[in-house]
Design a protein around this motif. Structure first.
Motif, short mmCIF file in Angstrom:
data_model
loop_
_atom_site.label_atom_id
_atom_site.label_comp_id
_atom_site.label_asym_id
_atom_site.label_seq_id
_atom_site.Cartn_x
_atom_site.Cartn_y
_atom_site.Cartn_z
N LEU A 20 -15.10 19.29 -4.16
CA LEU A 20 -14.17 18.89 -3.23
C LEU A 20 -12.82 18.95 -4.34
N LYS A 21 -12.99 18.60 -5.49
CA LYS A 21 -12.10 18.44 -6.32
C LYS A 21 -11.33 19.78 -6.61
N TYR A 22 -11.99 20.80 -6.74
CA TYR A 22 -11.69 22.24 -6.68
C TYR A 22 -10.99 23.03 -5.47
N GLU A 81 -13.86 26.46 -17.93
CA GLU A 81 -13.97 25.70 -19.16
C GLU A 81 -14.81 24.52 -18.74
N ASP A 82 -14.46 23.89 -17.39
CA ASP A 82 -15.20 22.78 -16.78
C ASP A 82 -16.78 23.05 -16.44
N ILE A 83 -16.75 24.30 -15.99
CA ILE A 83 -17.98 24.91 -15.75
C ILE A 83 -19.02 24.94 -17.26
N ASP A 127 -13.32 25.77 3.15
CA ASP A 127 -13.36 26.11 1.82
C ASP A 127 -14.63 25.53 1.22
N LEU A 128 -15.21 24.38 1.62
CA LEU A 128 -15.97 23.55 0.86
C LEU A 128 -17.40 24.20 1.25
N LEU A 129 -17.61 25.06 2.35
CA LEU A 129 -18.67 25.79 2.53
C LEU A 129 -18.97 27.11 1.90
N THR A 130 -17.97 27.52 0.90
CA THR A 130 -17.90 28.71 0.42
C THR A 130 -19.03 28.88 -0.66
N SER A 164 -22.48 30.60 -6.61
CA SER A 164 -24.23 30.37 -6.42
C SER A 164 -24.45 29.63 -7.66
N ASN A 165 -24.21 29.63 -8.86
CA ASN A 165 -24.55 28.76 -9.82
C ASN A 165 -24.02 27.30 -9.81
N GLY A 166 -23.03 27.32 -9.23
CA GLY A 166 -22.41 25.67 -8.91
C GLY A 166 -21.44 25.56 -9.71
N PHE A 167 -20.17 24.77 -9.27
CA PHE A 167 -19.24 24.34 -9.74
C PHE A 167 -19.46 23.05 -10.28
N PRO A 168 -18.53 22.60 -11.44
CA PRO A 168 -18.95 21.24 -12.07
C PRO A 168 -19.11 20.04 -11.02
N LYS A 169 -20.04 19.43 -11.39
CA LYS A 169 -20.43 18.18 -10.59
C LYS A 169 -20.28 18.57 -8.92
#
Length: 384
Positions: free
Chosen positions: A341-343, A89-91, A333-336, A229-234
């Motif tokens: 960071l929030k997620y 939903e955030d995405i 996990d931030l390099l996945t 790949s498309n990217g998480f929010p912010k």
């Protein structure tokens, strides 16, 4: 090899695939980099800083209204897992705002307000942090002399890339707002064709662009879900924070580089206060004594499109990642992928559920701290 899709999460994969089809052409910087930077720079300098640059941009390759309509027609109610439902939903809301951003490029205040909604703007504390950095005196360094061509830079990056097990294309372009950038959709490193690079800048760009931005692109490609790949929010703040932190850990981060990030905060703040391109340029060039070429580039990065606020996030992102690592937390996990960071806890939950895998490629700079500059540590520890 990607893991087999768990049957109970088939609906997540279906929505992820639908979302991926909608997001194929939504890469903001592909549209936001002006087509005529050098021409407008020449005119601006020729007018003795009096004629406001008039930048032109690439036309959209998608229908913005239709894309938003399809985004909100996705059946997110099929995702029963609460935490993952919230992520999707955030995405959805994030990319709806991103579509509006792209659709309003070159439309003045309309783009600026969409940029504010998507990226935010610096707080007074962020501006104070930038001013704190800028009060330190410059240190002359032979490694800061720009003497390498784009061809030589390409050779350097090709050699550096032997540290990693992924292949990518290096392309030279005259349409870059920066000296180098990664195009995520094509896994391509773009270099400013007519640019000049210093020895330390090559090291910075290698660890920043290849060691993080390309690395996370390739890690994302190995993930079961396309949202990596498309990217998480912010995700910009986290990704740029990781990239600058890679510079720090490699020993490449200098006061000059930190000041570049601080100037960007000052420039975005001038935008927030209603300054024109020329006023932002003059603040940087006259008040802060930044040379005219760098002042133009910094002002252009911020004023392109109608007012782009992203650039203050490099410094806030660095501080958050620096603190996160200092507290003893892993960055794996931030390099996945293009994540935030929030997620981080959501990513770990997805790994437990088989919806994500640990990163295949690892940043070589993160293995040990090679920073030997006490002043850099002092600054990073004292940012508010």
């Amino acid at each position: 090899m990607k893991p087999q899709v768990p049957a109970e999460y088939a609906h997540i994969y279906k929505i992820d695939a639908q979302l991926d089809r909608l997001l194929k052409n939504i890469e903001l910087l592909a549209y936001l980099n002006p087509n005529n930077i050098e021409q407008e720079k020449k005119k601006f300098f020729g007018s003795k800083f009096t004629v406001e640059p008039q930048f032109t941009y690439t036309r959209l390759k998608f229908n913005a209204f239709e894309t938003q309509r399809k985004l909100f027609s996705l059946r997110l109610e099929e995702i029963q897992h609460e935490e993952i439902h919230t992520l999707f939903e955030d995405i959805l809301y994030h990319y709806s705002a991103m579509v509006q951003c792209i659709d309003s490029i070159g439309k003045g205040d309309k783009f600026y307000y969409n940029s504010l909604k998507t990226f935010g703007t610096p707080t007074d504390r962020d501006v104070q942090n930038a001013q704190f950095i800028l009060h330190f005196k410059d240190v002359l360094d032979e490694g800061s002399v720009k003497k390498f061509t784009a061809d030589q830079a390409a050779e350097y990056f090709a050699e550096f890339s032997k540290n990693y097990q992924f292949n990518y294309k290096i392309t030279q372009s005259t349409r870059l707002a920066s000296d180098a950038m990664v195009k995520n959709s094509t896994k391509e490193l773009l270099l400013k064709k007519n640019g000049k690079f210093s020895a330390n800048q090559l090291k910075i760009l290698a660890h920043h662009e290849i060691g993080v931005h390309l690395l996370t692109s390739f890690n994302a490609a190995s993930q079961p879900l396309k949202i990596f790949s498309n990217g998480f929010p912010k995700n910009v703040e986290t990704q740029e924070g990781l990239a600058v932190f890679s510079e720090y850990m490699s020993g490449a981060l200098t006061l000059k580089r930190l000041k570049t990030l601080a100037y960007r905060v000052i420039a975005v703040d001038s935008l927030r206060r209603g300054c024109s391109f020329t006023e932002t340029f003059m603040q940087l060039h006259s008040d802060y004594k930044l040379n005219r070429d760098d002042a133009f580039t910094t002002a252009m990065r911020v004023h392109r499109g109608g007012g782009f606020t992203k650039d203050y996030l490099y410094l806030t992102g660095l501080k958050k990642i620096y603190n996160h690592h200092k507290d003893g937390n892993s960055l794996d996990d931030l390099l996945t992928g293009k994540v935030t960071l929030k997620y981080k806890k959501t990513i770990q939950k997805m790994e437990d559920l088989g919806l994500a895998i640990k990163p295949i490629h690892h940043n070589i700079a993160y293995a040990s701290n090679d920073n030997a500059n006490d002043k850099i540590d002092f600054i990073l520890n004292n940012l508010k």
